[in-house]
Design an enzyme around this catalytic site. Sequence first.
Site, PDB file in Angstrom:
ATOM      1  N   SER A  21       9.699   2.559  -7.273  1.00 37.69           N
ATOM      2  CA  SER A  21       9.640   2.770  -5.834  1.00 37.69           C
ATOM      3  C   SER A  21       8.222   2.490  -5.367  1.00 37.69           C
ATOM      4  O   SER A  21       7.258   2.619  -6.124  1.00 37.69           O
ATOM      5  CB  SER A  21      10.022   4.203  -5.483  1.00 37.69           C
ATOM      6  OG  SER A  21       8.982   5.075  -5.857  1.00 37.69           O
ATOM      7  N   LYS A  22       8.129   2.095  -4.106  1.00 39.34           N
ATOM      8  CA  LYS A  22       6.817   1.770  -3.566  1.00 39.34           C
ATOM      9  C   LYS A  22       5.944   3.025  -3.503  1.00 39.34           C
ATOM     10  O   LYS A  22       4.744   2.972  -3.745  1.00 39.34           O
ATOM     11  CB  LYS A  22       6.985   1.168  -2.174  1.00 39.34           C
ATOM     12  CG  LYS A  22       5.710   0.559  -1.645  1.00 39.34           C
ATOM     13  CD  LYS A  22       6.008  -0.249  -0.414  1.00 39.34           C
ATOM     14  CE  LYS A  22       4.750  -0.771   0.233  1.00 39.34           C
ATOM     15  NZ  LYS A  22       5.043  -1.535   1.431  1.00 39.34           N
ATOM     16  N   ARG A  23       6.591   4.127  -3.199  1.00 38.33           N
ATOM     17  CA  ARG A  23       5.847   5.385  -3.081  1.00 38.33           C
ATOM     18  C   ARG A  23       5.145   5.708  -4.407  1.00 38.33           C
ATOM     19  O   ARG A  23       3.987   6.078  -4.445  1.00 38.33           O
ATOM     20  CB  ARG A  23       6.815   6.510  -2.710  1.00 38.33           C
ATOM     21  CG  ARG A  23       6.176   7.814  -2.324  1.00 38.33           C
ATOM     22  CD  ARG A  23       7.227   8.793  -1.816  1.00 38.33           C
ATOM     23  NE  ARG A  23       8.401   8.857  -2.683  1.00 38.33           N
ATOM     24  CZ  ARG A  23       8.459   9.544  -3.816  1.00 38.33           C
ATOM     25  NH1 ARG A  23       7.425  10.226  -4.231  1.00 38.33           N
ATOM     26  NH2 ARG A  23       9.561   9.563  -4.555  1.00 38.33           N
ATOM     27  N   GLY A  45       3.626   1.632  -5.843  1.00 38.23           N
ATOM     28  CA  GLY A  45       2.799   0.812  -4.954  1.00 38.23           C
ATOM     29  C   GLY A  45       3.362  -0.593  -4.782  1.00 38.23           C
ATOM     30  O   GLY A  45       4.533  -0.863  -5.060  1.00 38.23           O
TER      31      GLY A  45
END
Length: 491
Positions: free
Chosen positions: A242-244, A247
């Site tokens: 995930s981007k959270r 990144g």
Amino acid sequence: MRFAPSPTGYLHLGGARTALYNWLWARKTNGVFILRIEDTDVERSTEDSVQEILDGLTWLGLDWDEGPFLQSANLDQHVDAAQELLETGHAYRCFCTKEELEQQRQEAEARKVAFMYDGRCRKLSKDEVEAKIAGRVPFVVRFAVPRDPGATVVFEDIVFGRQEKRCLDIEDFVVLRSDGRPLYLLSNAVDDRLDRITHVIRGADGLANTPKQALIYEALGWAPPTFAHMPLTLDSKKTKLSKRRHGEVVTIAYYRARGVLPWALCNFMALLGWSSGDAREFFTREELIEAFDLSRINRANAIFNYVPGDPKNWTDPKLIHFNAHYLRTLPLDELLPCVKEELQRTGLWKDSYDHNERQWLRDAVELMRARFHTLEDFSTTGRFFFADEFRVDPKAVQRNLCKDAHTHAYMSQLAPRFQELSSFDKTSTEETIRSFAAELNVSAGLIINGCRTTVSGSAVGPPLFEMLEAIGKERVVNRLKQVDRMIAVCG
Ligand code: GLU
């Protein structure tokens, strides 16, 4: 086949892999690849996100045959389907209020059982329902899941095999909200029908919803599509990407910005969850289409080997390895537009590279690419080919220009010798350097290394004589004359 992203964020590796598998299957079977933007979550969908999806797919070369269609354009048909379910007795109106449902939930919690709507509105008589409608009591529409004790819902999944679920374990799920908007589960199934989808290839997170969709198909008398759910992609610690958490490294836009070649990324993603069954790793577009088969998608989760904070392996090392392979081997005509984009981005591009210096650029790129890992290397490590201001590695200067106190003087003396050459090429530069070294009675290596560092700022790079030819006489001579600029670092 279709790719049906919800435009609620960025295009990530998992989404792009879904698109790729659908695209591959469409191309392999001469099918149609449809792009459908599932924009019915109005609060979370954004224009920017739609654009990022379109840009990302275009950049990857995953061309779609139809669309982009917008799910929101089909709302009427979704509502019609809910209406049909109501009319045929496969759905019913539920008038329970939020508070009543909350109470049922709390009771379930107190009894320590999972909450499932108990279907009380299903038992309302026709008159009771009509009275409530007349009284404008708000309602949702729920699917009436078969309640015979032995009833099951069955569907085949190409990857996960036959799936069977007891209907008693499936809640009477909502298909239409009280404001008349359809639920995603219904819209998605209806759209697949409208779009004539034969194969639903999507992430394994869709597997849990599929029994409900299979019930919808059955109730509407539609043959279900073939399902193929793909394994999830996890990091090396088995955490979902995930981007959270991870990144930019999970987004497609990042790879474009970091100088990854689109096909290198496609090839890499193809192997995240699929294998050809033989030892091959690298596939051309045609080879991959030929080799790809839904039956060879793995059930096991795919692992994206990314360790945050490692500057060398800024993404999965396998992807860097793939990219280096394609930088080295791609036909030059396919690579050059990517190099152009990179040089334009960094202000190193000159129009003459498209005209009278075209051949020069080809030769230079050919020479450089053997050692590069990303397109960025053309404007960082390879910058000295295009500009006179380039990074100088102080360690290289120490070793090749400072260690022997005479070397920098030799460089100044080499300059006029190069200047005199009528033809400045790899043979004449080599002869000049070797005879110069012989005259000085020093090793040719001393001059070669000194010269490399003076003209490129580095201790490593392409074969020197070819490199000198590519940089060109004037530039080489000027850099040799200005060697004093470099030796400031000598202690
Ligand atoms: N819009 C869904 C998503 O982005 C797609 C589900 C499907 O492919 O059926 O997760």
